[in-house]
Write a protein that holds these residues in place. Structure first.
Motif, PDB file in Angstrom:
ATOM      1  N   ALA A   1       0.828  -1.200   0.000  1.00 32.26           N
ATOM      2  CA  ALA A   1       0.000   0.000   0.000  1.00 32.26           C
ATOM      3  C   ALA A   1       0.863   1.250   0.000  1.00 32.26           C
ATOM      4  O   ALA A   1       1.772   1.396   0.832  1.00 32.26           O
ATOM      5  N   PRO A   2       0.623   2.180  -0.931  1.00 31.41           N
ATOM      6  CA  PRO A   2       1.420   3.412  -0.954  1.00 31.41           C
ATOM      7  C   PRO A   2       1.075   4.320   0.219  1.00 31.41           C
ATOM      8  O   PRO A   2       0.003   4.215   0.812  1.00 31.41           O
ATOM      9  N   GLU A   3       2.012   5.213   0.549  1.00 29.80           N
ATOM     10  CA  GLU A   3       1.771   6.177   1.628  1.00 29.80           C
ATOM     11  C   GLU A   3       2.526   7.461   1.328  1.00 29.80           C
ATOM     12  O   GLU A   3       3.742   7.458   1.140  1.00 29.80           O
ATOM     13  N   HIS A   4       1.780   8.546   1.261  1.00 30.67           N
ATOM     14  CA  HIS A   4       2.352   9.888   1.102  1.00 30.67           C
ATOM     15  C   HIS A   4       3.229  10.012  -0.140  1.00 30.67           C
ATOM     16  O   HIS A   4       4.308  10.617  -0.094  1.00 30.67           O
ATOM     17  N   GLY A   5       2.785   9.414  -1.243  1.00 26.36           N
ATOM     18  CA  GLY A   5       3.522   9.581  -2.481  1.00 26.36           C
ATOM     19  C   GLY A   5       3.466  11.018  -2.970  1.00 26.36           C
ATOM     20  O   GLY A   5       2.598  11.805  -2.582  1.00 26.36           O
ATOM     21  N   GLN A   6       4.425  11.364  -3.803  1.00 29.67           N
ATOM     22  CA  GLN A   6       4.520  12.709  -4.336  1.00 29.67           C
ATOM     23  C   GLN A   6       4.434  12.652  -5.857  1.00 29.67           C
ATOM     24  O   GLN A   6       4.882  11.689  -6.471  1.00 29.67           O
ATOM     25  N   ALA A   7       3.890  13.685  -6.439  1.00 29.46           N
ATOM     26  CA  ALA A   7       3.745  13.733  -7.896  1.00 29.46           C
ATOM     27  C   ALA A   7       5.075  14.126  -8.523  1.00 29.46           C
ATOM     28  O   ALA A   7       5.255  15.234  -9.022  1.00 29.46           O
TER      29      ALA A   7
END
Length: 360
Positions: free
Chosen positions: A157-163
């Motif tokens: 599960a991803p967490e706090h990804g950035q663009a």
């Protein structure tokens, strides 16, 4: 010649290679003595490339003033056709080496480390020898396509990804761990379950990728001679038994069609595995290197790779994760889960030998 080397490296990644990532692998050595001057490193590297032209053009040796910045750039920048396939930076007390995975594998990076430092470097990794793939490439490719379309591997599960592009890198040191590669895969699977449970996500269809060297690490050469395994791991699986029964993935053909490359790009987020584990084993460098941090390529469903290397009485475990899915703090927490799971595996393994590392 450099163009031919680039073409060869990109072909090695082949259809299994996610075209959305750089395929840059990194080895970060904390040195126990003064680092060689850049001029000396470049001379040694030039001599090695003359003997091994598949490494491409001779790069300039950079001085490290911002380690994190150089690491990020070495990892993210694409290897353009005709450009160097090896990147080197040095600054007290660190020597950073990156390479296109089609030119060097993990043991190849260790060989290059020995060349640059002018010291013998070896690993206790035994390799898999001539162990053959269990099915033709065409059949494997069709099965992978069906999997991607109808039942893709689970993801972390991803967490706090950035663009943004690129990866995040975190590492921690432990006293030398008595664990083989199957144990590290089991630890990664356990860390995935714990992480997903904490994030309210299901952990279904865990598929572990394990990087494997075909040769032993006794006298590594700066080449690519590796395979990988895809291990489907139901909860509670005996990873060592699954690994013994599972053949490596088949080699891919030297040429691929434009349609196949387009399909791989379109399905990149559904292909691959839940995570990758790659273990360089117990590495001997004399007293030259204090610690080694190994960062394999992060691709697949989660874009997460767990790296392991042991030297100088220390085991360094790492996480490399896609920045668009994890920020640095999240990656550090995932590393903490992996470290705790590794400790659990070590307590169960008991009498496992430090050199019991059949795979890279």
């Amino acid at each position: 010649m450099t163009r031919l080397a680039s073409d060869h490296a990109h072909r090695v990644v082949g259809l299994y290679g996610d075209p959305t990532v750089s395929w840059s692998i990194l080895l970060e050595a904390e040195l126990g003595a003064a680092a060689p001057e850049p001029e000396k490193l470049r001379a040694r590297l030039a001599a090695a490339i003359q003997r091994h032209p598949h490494l491409g053009a001779v790069p300039e040796i950079e001085r490290i003033t911002d380690l994190a910045g150089v690491r990020d750039r070495f990892a993210a920048a694409p290897y353009e056709r005709g450009a160097p396939l090896v990147r080197v930076a040095v600054g007290e007390p660190t020597l950073l080496i990156a390479a296109h995975h089609g030119a060097l594998d993990g043991l190849g990076l260790l060989a290059l480390l020995g060349i640059l430092l002018d010291v013998p470097v070896s690993s206790a990794a035994r390799g898999i020898g001539e162990r053959a793939g269990g099915k033709p490439f065409a059949l494997s490719a069709l099965q992978r396509l069906a999997e991607a379309l109808f039942a893709p591997p689970g993801r972390i599960a991803p967490e706090h990804g950035q663009a943004t592009v690129g990866d995040v890198f975190v590492a921690c040191d432990e006293p030398a761990l008595r664990l083989g590669s199957a144990g590290f895969v089991a630890a990664a699977a356990s860390a995935t379950e714990r992480w997903n449970r904490a994030h309210g996500a299901r952990t279904a269809r865990v598929v572990a990728a394990l990087g494997a060297s075909r040769r032993s690490g006794a006298a590594p050469e700066p080449v690519h001679d590796s395979a990988f395994f895809r291990l489907r791991l139901p909860r509670g699986a005996d990873v060592a038994a699954v690994l013994r029964a599972q053949p490596p993935e088949p080699d891919f053909p030297a040429r691929s069609s434009r349609l196949a490359r387009l399909g791989t790009r379109l399905l990149a987020s559904r292909l691959g595995s839940t995570f990758l584990v790659s273990n360089l084993g117990v590495v001997s460098t004399g007293d030259t290197v204090r610690t080694l941090a190994f960062y394999p390529a992060a691709s697949g469903r989660s874009g997460v790779a767990f790296g392991v290397a042991t030297t100088g009485g220390q085991t360094t475990v790492t996480v490399r994760a896609r920045r668009k899915d994890f920020d640095a703090a999240a990656a550090a927490r995932l590393l903490g889960e992996f470290r705790d799971a590794v400790r659990d595996q070590c307590s169960r393994a008991g009498d496992g030998l430090p050199g019991d590392v059949p795979h890279q």
